[in-house]
Design an enzyme around this catalytic site. Structure first.
Site, PDB file in Angstrom:
ATOM      1  N   HIS A  83     -10.810   6.664 -33.065  1.00  0.00           N
ATOM      2  CA  HIS A  83      -9.441   6.573 -32.547  1.00  0.00           C
ATOM      3  C   HIS A  83      -9.402   6.608 -31.023  1.00  0.00           C
ATOM      4  O   HIS A  83      -8.432   6.140 -30.420  1.00  0.00           O
ATOM      5  CB  HIS A  83      -8.533   7.652 -33.168  1.00  0.00           C
ATOM      6  CG  HIS A  83      -8.719   9.045 -32.654  1.00  0.00           C
ATOM      7  ND1 HIS A  83      -9.455  10.009 -33.319  1.00  0.00           N
ATOM      8  CD2 HIS A  83      -8.232   9.667 -31.558  1.00  0.00           C
ATOM      9  CE1 HIS A  83      -9.410  11.149 -32.656  1.00  0.00           C
ATOM     10  NE2 HIS A  83      -8.676  10.965 -31.574  1.00  0.00           N
ATOM     11  N   ASP A 219     -14.738   9.141 -38.205  1.00  0.00           N
ATOM     12  CA  ASP A 219     -13.985   8.849 -36.986  1.00  0.00           C
ATOM     13  C   ASP A 219     -14.921   8.786 -35.775  1.00  0.00           C
ATOM     14  O   ASP A 219     -14.970   9.703 -34.960  1.00  0.00           O
ATOM     15  CB  ASP A 219     -12.906   9.913 -36.786  1.00  0.00           C
ATOM     16  CG  ASP A 219     -11.879   9.516 -35.737  1.00  0.00           C
ATOM     17  OD1 ASP A 219     -12.097   8.520 -35.024  1.00  0.00           O
ATOM     18  OD2 ASP A 219     -10.842  10.209 -35.630  1.00  0.00           O
ATOM     19  N   SER A 627     -10.805  15.257 -28.647  1.00  0.00           N
ATOM     20  CA  SER A 627     -11.224  14.165 -29.518  1.00  0.00           C
ATOM     21  C   SER A 627     -12.459  13.501 -28.926  1.00  0.00           C
ATOM     22  O   SER A 627     -12.459  13.097 -27.764  1.00  0.00           O
ATOM     23  CB  SER A 627     -10.103  13.129 -29.652  1.00  0.00           C
ATOM     24  OG  SER A 627      -9.037  13.643 -30.400  1.00  0.00           O
TER      25      SER A 627
END
Length: 696
Positions: A83, A219, A627
């Site tokens: 992402h 991810d 992230s």
């Protein structure tokens, strides 16, 4: 003005295996180092941060200013989240080459794809400059005068800092402006896409699983840093070579088990751990709900359109993910604050603070702070909500309104000084071209009809048929000619005429009112932080996140989100297959992955029970910006990739609770399994250093 020497506070506290906190890596020696050891770490503080020698910090890069990444080979190979690289993957995708749907793998260096504007920034050094920044700052100053003096001092410090020609500097405030650090940085701008799994792996579970454990999402994505012939930062050039890093992370094939030490190293964005109870109550009961409602209305329109058209799916994939992420996070944040009884607990703490003020004869100095917070937030709440609702409607969710807003900003710049015309026009055209690249007027009109009534009664969807802004060619025609011609055409446009009075109200009334009220609250928050540390010096204080490099340490742990429910800390490939729904945009599973599972063709990436781990939980204190952060084991090896938090734990931005706050990480073995067995990108495996630290 008296300023606390924060480092002295750290010496007086009993050492324990405390969870929570986002610590400055240059200040880990002592208590933090001992705590990490108690949690199972074999690393020293100098292993993590060292100015003079290679250390873990040299492998950690700020990815495009919003995520974290890490170097995982001696050839500048970069790992981050799917992402985080999503917009780059999307920008290279088309109906003919749908890298979102099918994934992308460069099978040699020549196939790696450049990305204009993408950068990765490393920290060279961190230095405390508090005394210099706060020189000549006095209690008698207004907040504006104080900030002006701080800016003047900061500029002088940066200007006098010795650095290489390709390096930069920045000074950041900590503890609400009570402490300041100088960062010397290196920014690399030739960053190329190397690999990304299909969204059915990289975004598996999509909105349904977002923020919810058990996760089964791969991810991750891979990039590579390129540098010039001297291994220094450079703009894109075919002559650039793969970067030779100061340090890269080996990857453990031994994986994790419950109780193992985990260190997450990255660039967390923003937290507010020291807010008063009245602020937490305002955010969760007033501020969040109104914005949740706006995003939910927009998502219903976008989701339906994406399901009906592949073209819309590709165009809106990144936008939808961005809108949905915060929407669901805010919902979980509210649930966590309620579940943990955070407001009442914060009020209990404030009672303790008030009692301490009396005990230390500090009532005259600080006794007005909490009553003043109550008064200020009562006055601030409606303005704060109105301002954020405008941002949600005019900038976040509806793109026609965003185009008008950006064009209005250009008009304001030209009106102030006509010499700004060319620069303002070019900047605006660049923004509008970026919006039109992935714009669908019918979808956007549906969003407008859904969200605008939540901001104003003045709703007129007919502007979509009358405006030039829904077509790029006619949009650009508005900006042709002299300044007076451009402004005349803009002010005749139907959508511009509709939105301009609403934008003017925001610019002239709502936003200035917000800035004025927020400035007073921010100044009081600074004073409150000082008061807390003076009145309760034995309490534990870590600085709020501010997009600077931080360390957070913890352990692999499961958790119980509610009565009679317990989540084991590790999810497996079996769970991916259990969730499989053929053709579903959230839970489809590629045939090759199913075939590998059915054949149990796992290579060297299964655990000791013969299963492939997908994700695991830790007690690390993370937030947005973490992230893509590496999860590092006790020996300094990569064991996972941070990408999420559990839903009930998203409240950790305001109230970290070690009982229910958990971060979610992709297991490194799943990443390797996908790269090797699924994608066949063995050249990437070959350049990594795979280790077995538990079998030494």
């Amino acid at each position: 003005m008296k300023f606390l020497k924060f480092i002295l506070l750290f010496i007086t506290i009993n050492v324990s295996a405390q969870q929570g906190g986002m610590w400055i890596p240059s200040l880990l020696e002592g208590m933090n180092e001992d705590e990490m050891t108690n949690l199972g770490s074999k690393l020293t503080a100098k292993d993590i941060y060292n100015v003079n020698n290679s250390s873990l910090k040299d492998a950690i890069g700020h990815f495009n200013g919003g995520c974290t990444s890490e170097v995982i080979s001696d050839q500048g190979l970069i790992l981050t989240n799917h992402h985080c690289g999503f917009s780059q993957i999307q920008s290279h995708s088309s109906l003919e080459n749908d890298y979102l749907k099918d994934g992308f793998w460069a099978m040699n260096l020549e196939d790696e794809l450049p990305n204009e504007g993408l950068f990765i920034e490393f920290i060279v050094s961190i230095k405390d400059v508090t005394s210099q920044v706060l020189a000549n700052v006095t209690d008698a100053m207004t907040e504006k005068e104080r900030q002006s003096q701080i800016s003047k001092n900061s500029n002088a410090i940066e200007g006098a800092t010795t650095k290489e020609a390709w390096q930069d500097t920045k000074i950041k405030a900590f503890y609400n402006g009570n402490q300041y650090f100088l960062f010397v940085t290196e920014r690399f701008e030739d960053i190329r896409l190397v690999g990304a799994p299909p969204s059915s792996i990289g975004k598996f579970g999509s909105d349904t699983d977002n923020w919810v454990f058990p996760r089964h999402t791969g991810d991750f994505s891979m990039f590579r840093i390129y540098a010039d012939e001297n291994n220094r930062p450079a703009k894109y050039s075919k002559n650039n070579k793969p970067y030779k890093p100061k340090h890269f992370l080996p990857i453990s094939l031994d994986g994790i088990e419950e109780g193992d030490f985990t260190l997450v190293f990255g660039f967390p964005g923003t937290t507010n751990e020291y807010l008063p109870a009245v602020a937490i109550e305002h955010i969760t009961k007033e501020f969040n709900p109104s914005n949740i409602a706006i995003r939910e209305a927009a998502l219903k329109v976008i989701d339906a359109a994406m399901k009906s058209s592949d073209d819309v799916r590709i165009k809106y994939a990144s936008k939808q993910a961005r809108i949905a992420n915060a929407w669901k996070k805010w919902i979980g944040e509210n649930l966590g604050i309620e579940k943990s009884n955070a407001v009442a607990n914060r009020r209990d703490f404030e009672n303790e603070f008030t009692a301490a003020l009396k005990d230390k004869n500090l009532v005259n100095k600080y006794g007005n702070i909490l009553p003043e917070f109550d008064k200020l937030y009562t006055d601030f709440s409606s303005t704060n909500i109105k301002r954020r609702n405008f941002i949600e409607v005019f900038i976040v969710t509806n793109e026609l309104m965003q185009m008008i807003f950006r064009s209005y900003q250009m008009e304001a710049a030209i009106t102030a000084n006509e010499d700004n015309f060319e620069r303002a026009k070019n900047a605006t055209i660049s923004r509008l071209k970026g919006i039109h690249k992935d714009f669908n007027a019918n979808v956007d009109k549906g969003v407008y009809q859904a969200v605008m009534p939540m901001y104003t009664d003045n709703v007129d969807a007919s502007i979509y048929e009358k405006t030039a802004f829904t077509n790029l060619e006619s949009t650009l025609a508005l900006f042709e000619g002299e300044p007076k011609d451009v402004l005349k055409k803009l002010n005749k446009d139907a959508a511009y005429k509709y939105a301009k009075p609403i934008i003017e109200e925001f610019n002239n009334i709502i936003n200035p009112e917000f800035q004025q009220k927020n400035e007073v609250i921010s100044a009081l928050q600074t004073k409150y932080m000082t008061a807390l540390m003076e009145a309760l010096p034995d309490a534990r204080y870590f600085p709020d996140a501010n997009s600077t490099l931080r360390v957070t340490y913890g352990q692999v742990r499961g958790y119980s989100p509610r009565d009679a429910v317990y989540y084991e800390p590790v999810s497996y490939l079996e769970g991916v297959i259990e969730k499989f729904i053929p053709g579903d945009y959230e839970f489809d599973v590629p045939k090759k992955l199913r075939d590998l599972y059915n054949a149990k063709d796992y290579g060297q990436y299964a655990d000791k029970n013969g299963k492939v781990p997908v994700c695991f939980l830790g007690t690390n204190h993370t937030t947005g910006g973490n992230s893509g952060s590496p999860a590092i084991d006790a020996h300094g090896n990569l064991v996972g990739l941070n990408f999420d938090r559990v839903w009930e734990g998203t409240m950790s931005d305001m109230n970290y609770d070690p009982e229910i706050c958990r971060n979610i990480m992709v297991d490194a073995r799943y990443i390797l399994f996908i790269v090797d067995k699924f994608a066949g990108a063995t050249r990437l495996i070959d350049e990594m250093k795979l280790v077995h630290p538990k079998t030494k």
